[in-house]
Design an enzyme around this catalytic site. Structure first.
Site, PDB file in Angstrom:
ATOM      1  N   SER A   1       0.849  -1.199   0.000  1.00 45.19           N
ATOM      2  CA  SER A   1       0.000   0.000   0.000  1.00 45.19           C
ATOM      3  C   SER A   1       0.875   1.235   0.000  1.00 45.19           C
ATOM      4  O   SER A   1       2.015   1.202   0.477  1.00 45.19           O
ATOM      5  CB  SER A   1      -0.871   0.024   1.254  1.00 45.19           C
ATOM      6  OG  SER A   1      -0.089   0.365   2.383  1.00 45.19           O
ATOM      7  N   ASP A   2       0.363   2.348  -0.527  1.00 43.56           N
ATOM      8  CA  ASP A   2       1.053   3.616  -0.313  1.00 43.56           C
ATOM      9  C   ASP A   2       1.011   3.886   1.194  1.00 43.56           C
ATOM     10  O   ASP A   2       0.181   3.317   1.917  1.00 43.56           O
ATOM     11  CB  ASP A   2       0.399   4.749  -1.104  1.00 43.56           C
ATOM     12  CG  ASP A   2       1.390   5.893  -1.351  1.00 43.56           C
ATOM     13  OD1 ASP A   2       2.403   5.981  -0.619  1.00 43.56           O
ATOM     14  OD2 ASP A   2       1.155   6.706  -2.254  1.00 43.56           O
TER      15      ASP A   2
END
Ligand SMILES: *[C@@H]1O[C@H](CO)[C@@H](O)[C@H](O)[C@H]1NC(C)=O
Ligand SMILES: *[C@@H]1O[C@H](CO)[C@@H](O)[C@H](O)[C@H]1NC(C)=O
Length: 806
Positions: free
Chosen positions: A323-324
């Site tokens: 994920s960012d």
């Protein structure tokens, strides 16, 4: 010694969001930033004691399976003679649920009873090893790393072998720093989002607006980073980000944490997904990062269609999805996508997320399992993807010094050869936009003194843009020019904001005295950056006024040098006869000033071309940054985006770039008719679709390519490099771009010489277009290939194969 840069915490803006979160770890309430901080601190301490304890920094403590760990080194997961899949399975089988969830986050915890160390997954290497991300620190034996030009500049070279070469050098330096305990092996680079809107603050990090160029960039840079030899083995693991349709940071109160990108199936397939598909399928990247934003109402990190369906399913990612930073927290806290944090954790893992940058999954996943929202087997699936990458990196193979890249050390970072490549990359990326007279190249003998003016004329860190590290050293433009001739220096404006004219008179005086004036103007990270989109395209503050006043007063020609990631509307300079030359240098990296000087004085003949359209300010009049549509829509005055769909006036078009010589093209060979074999199961009557568009999936695409042969002649008296750009136009239709780039090739041609270039074109990949339903099709009938002004017509005809008996 390793130290935490003050700017470091400020720099990784992703975590600025984390700061606003409060998370419960154990019984103590602790801000994630504090957790993060403690970790970095203890990591530093460990390095400190280690460096003191051992004379050689190369002797990094093994991550796992140490030869000194007699209890564990014989366990199956440590045995290099077993298949990776079996080792991974063995290891996961030994972990408790509590241990597993602490491996789902970027600062993965140690498992001391199995001899496994902690690991920080987050390192960055966008254009050189960077300290944006806690996995990498500079200091001690590694005071800096080679800082290449920002990606938008490197993209302008249109030289795919340069992109791969930079990746190789960066991964040499990354491995060297890993061996010395100063960096990780998992790099969350490159950023290959389409530079959709000229205001985007992170457009500088990308290879520009064309999907095909971005795809070739992605595959080339990733191959360079990950290393090609050694089968499944990885030199370092790259990561293509941010999937998908992420290209807005903060515009008029809309930010990336809340933005729902409404994207048509058509635009997703023929624009936003193209570079990611190439990154996974051709670059064989080891990781993909999902973005903060939603796409059509679903956060990308919780969308099973995007992650499990497209990235892992259709494209067959062999690697992990991350994920960012704090994306999973964002989809719960900011987007309120789920009603409980456990549901957010479960949705993300079920969608195909394997690793969380941020604390969220470590905190909420056990509860998600206990509530029955997630099966432990699904966690095992995520861990299998991350641990497999660690195994491919050799992290479970014992002593790092035994690794094929285990001998790289401090002498391999900032080496003369690496720094020379940074200089060469800057030279190749510089774009000559205008050259009347021609006033360039300058002569060191005749142009003495030269006035060097502007807020960017003597900068250093501005040249490395964002997601940079600490450079080996710098050559500013002033220093570069001063190596050639005598200079008079005046900043003209105190900074790029150029809020007043206090320094104008000094600049004007300098230009009156000089034989030529070089004005280095433009932007920096205070104008365009992560979380900072621009509001317009003009030069900031009173820069334009300064340029015009200096031009009016100057004795000699004005050479305008623009430093910027995004395009600038410099129509005023384009039309001012006193401003004879304009160069765009992007953010040219640590050696930028030397490269600029080499171009100004003709030691290097410029060959860069714009990787994005330079729009006029008026283009923005009816264009909300939040409108994702690529195609124009006359009924609502929507202009469309990029050279593929916008047909209005521009300052400089995509692909523009001059040289000190001139090149001529001739198409000398290429088919006039291409027959497309079509599966008889789908089409039995060829007359019925002779004018139709057949699905790419119905064509026999394997090996369906042809070669276009082009002669490039250098008509001038200077050697030069030329980016040959080949476009195609499909038959007229409502949904196809009127032209799009299908191939590019960089060739160097000596003065007066000629080179024959064979450009390979894959029919299904390059001549197909995407219909409104998002289906890729090949239109039958008359297509045209263009090189410059020359056109080569080509007719595509279907050829039905006999019914296949199954
Ligand atoms: C093939 O399609 C054409 C056009 O639709 C039609 O006129 C013709 O009768 C068809 N032929 C056969 C053999 O089905
Ligand atoms: C492309 O870049 C490579 C690496 O710097 C260089 O050797 C080569 O000459 C460049 N190609 C052209 C045609 O300029």
């Amino acid at each position: 010694m390793t130290r935490l840069h003050k700017t470091h915490l400020y720099k990784h803006t992703p975590l600025s969001h984390v700061y606003s979160h409060t998370t419960r770890i154990g019984s103590k309430k602790m801000r994630p930033s504090a957790i993060f901080f403690c970790f970095v601190f203890s990591y530093s301490l460990r390095l400190l004691t280690f460096t003191i304890g051992e004379a050689e920094a190369e002797a990094r403590r093994p991550f796992a399976c140490s030869s000194r760990d007699s209890a564990n080194k014989r366990l199956p997961f440590c045995r290099t003679d077993l298949a990776t899949a079996d080792r991974v399975k063995d290891l996961i089988g030994r972990l408790t649920l509590q241990e597993k969830v602490r491996l789902l986050v970027n600062n993965a915890a140690a498992v001391p009873r199995l001899g496994i160390d902690r690991y920080e997954w987050w390192s960055e290497a966008l254009h050189g090893v960077s300290n944006v991300g806690p996995g990498t620190t500079f200091g001690g034996e590694f005071p800096g790393a080679t800082s290449f030009p920002q990606v938008i500049t490197t993209a302008a070279s249109f030289n795919a072998s340069l992109w791969e070469e930079i990746g190789k050098v960066v991964s040499d330096e990354a491995r060297a720093m890993y061996n010395g305990g100063a960096a990780g092996l998992t790099y969350w680079s490159p950023n290959i989002n389409i530079f959709r809107d000229p205001r985007w603050g992170r457009g500088q990090e990308t290879p520009g607006e064309d999907p095909m160029v971005a795809g070739v960039y992605a595959a080339s840079y990733v191959k360079g980073l990950q290393g090609t030899g050694g089968g499944d083995r990885l030199k370092v693991a790259a990561c293509c980000k941010h999937y998908t349709a992420y290209d807005l940071d903060k515009w008029r109160g809309v930010d990336r944490f809340h933005f729902n990108a409404k994207v048509s199936k058509q635009d997703l397939e023929d624009t936003f997904d193209v570079p990611f598909k190439s990154c996974v399928m051709e670059g064989k990247v080891a990781s993909v990062m999902c973005s903060y934003n939603q796409v059509n109402g679903i956060p990308t990190c919780a969308d099973p269609k995007l992650l499990k369906g497209t990235v892992r399913g259709a494209w067959r990612l062999n690697g992990y999805i991350v994920s960012d930073c704090d994306s999973v927290g964002v989809l719960y806290d900011s987007q309120h996508y789920t009603s409980t944090p456990e549901a957010a954790a479960a949705d993300a893992v079920k969608a195909g997320l394997d690793l969380d940058c941020g604390p969220f999954l470590a905190v909420h996943t056990v509860n998600a399992v206990q509530k029955g929202l997630l099966h432990e087997a699904e966690i095992d699936g995520a861990l299998a993807n991350t641990i497999t990458v660690q195994m491919r990196l050799g992290m479970f193979d014992g002593e790092p010094s035994a690794h094929p890249f285990g001998k790289l050390g401090p002498k391999d970072v900032c080496s003369p050869a690496h720094q020379e490549l940074a200089l060469e990359a800057a030279r190749q990326g510089i774009v000559l936009l205008k050259n009347e007279g021609p006033s360039l190249p300058l002569s060191a003998r005749r142009h003495r003194p030269i006035a060097v003016i502007g807020p960017n004329s003597d900068v250093t860190v501005t040249m490395i843009g964002n997601y940079a590290g600490v450079a080996c050293g710098y050559t500013s433009p002033l220093q570069g020019i001063t190596k050639y001739t005598r200079t008079i220096h005046q900043p003209g404006c105190a900074d790029v904001a150029c809020a007043n004219d206090a320094l104008f008179s000094g600049a004007i005086r300098a230009a009156r005295q000089a034989d030529a004036t070089v004005m280095v103007m433009g932007l920096d990270q205070s104008i365009e950056a992560e979380f900072r989109d621009r509001t317009g395209l003009m030069l900031p503050g009173r820069q334009q006024e300064l340029v015009s006043k200096v031009a009016a007063a100057s004795k000699g020609p004005i050479i305008l040098v623009l430093m910027s990631g995004g395009p600038v509307d410099v129509s005023f300079a384009k039309s001012n006869p006193k401003i004879q030359s304009i160069l765009w240098v992007g953010y040219p990296g640590q050696a930028g000033g030397a490269a600029i000087a080499d171009v100004l004085f003709g030691t290097h003949n410029p060959g860069g071309k714009l990787p994005m359209t330079w729009y006029k300010q008026e283009y923005l009049n009816n264009l909300p940054m939040t409108s994702m549509d690529m195609r124009s829509n006359p009924s609502r005055n929507y202009p469309g985006r990029s050279y593929r769909f916008y047909k209005g006036p521009v300052v400089y078009p995509f692909g523009h770039g001059l040289s000190y010589t001139s090149f001529m093209h001739t198409i000398v060979g290429g088919p006039k008719v291409v027959s497309i074999p079509v599966d008889g199961r789908h089409h039995s009557n060829s007359t019925a679709f002779s004018s139709k568009a057949i699905r790419v999936t119905h064509a026999r695409c394997n090996g369906l390519s042809f070669s276009l042969s082009v002669d490039v002649k250098n008509k001038g008296s200077k050697d030069g490099s030329h980016a040959l750009l080949v476009y195609s136009s499909p038959p007229e239709s409502l949904w196809a771009p009127s032209k799009q780039l299908v191939a590019f090739e960089k060739v160097s041609v000596p003065a007066g010489g000629q080179r024959r270039v064979a450009v390979n074109i894959h029919v299904c990949k390059h001549l197909s277009v995407v219909d409104k339903a998002g289906i890729r099709r090949i239109q039958m009938g008359e297509h045209a290939l263009h090189v410059g002004d020359i056109r080569h017509p080509i007719s595509l005809q279907a050829h039905v194969l006999g019914m296949v008996k199954s």
